[in-house]
Design an enzyme around this catalytic site. Sequence first.
Site, short mmCIF file in Angstrom:
data_model
loop_
_atom_site.label_atom_id
_atom_site.label_comp_id
_atom_site.label_asym_id
_atom_site.label_seq_id
_atom_site.Cartn_x
_atom_site.Cartn_y
_atom_site.Cartn_z
N LYS A 16 0.83 -1.20 0.00
CA LYS A 16 0.00 0.00 0.00
C LYS A 16 0.86 1.25 0.00
O LYS A 16 0.37 2.32 -0.32
CB LYS A 16 -1.00 -0.01 1.15
N ARG A 17 2.12 1.13 0.39
CA ARG A 17 3.00 2.31 0.36
C ARG A 17 3.46 2.63 -1.06
O ARG A 17 3.79 3.74 -1.39
CB ARG A 17 4.22 2.10 1.26
#
Length: 482
Positions: free
Chosen positions: A244-245
């Site tokens: 998700k980063r």
Amino acid sequence: MTSPSSSTQVRVRFAPSPTGMFHVGGARSALFNWAVAKRSGGTFVLRVEDTDAARNKPEWTQGILDALAALGMHAEDPTFEGPYFQSQNAGLHAEAAGRLFEAGRAYYCDCTREDVAARTGNPHSGYDGFCRDRGLDYAPGRALRFRTPDEGETHVVDLVRGNPVFPNDAIEDFVIARGDGSPVFLLANVVDDMDERITHVIRGEEHLPNTPKQQLLWEALGATPPVWAHLPVIVNEKRQKLSKRRDKVALEDYLADGILPEAMVNYLMLLGWAPGNDEEILPFDELVRRFDVADVNSASAFFDVKKLTAFNGEYVRALSVEDFVAACDPWLHTPRAPWTEEQFDAEAFAAVAPLAQTRVALLSEITTNVDFLFLDEPVRDEQSWAKAMKPPAAELLPDARAALAALEPWEAEPLKDAVTAVGEKHGLKLGKAQAPVRVAVTGRTVGLPLFESLQVLGRERTLARIDAAIARLADAAAEPAE
Ligand code: GLU
């Protein structure tokens, strides 16, 4: 051991932790479970693993429920059971921990990490079994550890991984309840699966290392372990695990871009599995009919956003025009649309919808295709302007204006003939002759078929925009060259 079939009462589950946006990997796990349940006439249990109070938020739970429902998995479907909440099973978790302790399958331990490191000389070593036979009772701060068998192997039936075998001496005496008495994930997850009579645990590969420990817990608690299936990791174009980063991973974000839920479902089903016959775009029922979790590939699966987008384009084109108009609706209104409710004209949109339907891959692209119809002024793209307004545009536009002012009827065919004739006068083919008209009216060099667009836009607004372009060209010509 075989794949789930109708001969056993198949019960699968999806057990998300509501700690963030709903990840496409979670959606894939949910769908594979859903497909197994549907295929076998079994049950899909949704269990929300909400025991990590510090990281869980109710809105994430709602987000999961909404996203699952968007993909077709909802409580109204008879295949669906739940949602159950892990936090409501705390009593059973404690009871299981107590049972393991009473049976001598678990023991209390007061070692700190530092104690273990000092004894083993390695800060990263597993637990050394120091408290195994100290006979400690519970006291605050003492963790409960599972007494892993000294010998033998733990055999796991995994439909994707080819039944891995884990030597027991490589499995440390792992913690099952913390110093405050609360059970850890490994135990709570097993106890819930037992309570919900889960027959097949189908989940992401990251849980494979937990599996021998969980299998030991099932056995120690006197139950028949489930069949496991660990789904391959999902990677980006650089073959990195989706994160998700780094990557766009939230299902909601894809839906908000205008990926149709049906296209998303179809695409997610192909992450680690193929329906065969080189076919990819298939209705969900057909995917379910062909799905067998034993056919899932263990190699990592590439989440190809380009392919997903292309898939979506196919799904968009396959919609009826009415369904396409309905699917576009969220993008036609505030806050997604750049025009106001007063400016929007549903009839005009319906008139161009079939033209737009063949051109958009993502529903969000609809706004730039039709904004010229609703905004007072077209959104002017300066690059398009510079390209289209080269000579002889300044001479051609007034001629086009004159021809269009007198045109009857105001319809696509005569509009095309008129612009063709004006182009010929200036030695231009239609393609070149229509470019300045298109940019004057829509602001861009690319877009919906021009003459149909003009027909819907109407004479008055078309002429006003051509006038504005003529004036702008005249202003530019009057300015001293730099
Ligand atoms: N709550 C766990 C997760 O979201 C579920 C693990 C499992 O499916 O067993 O990763």
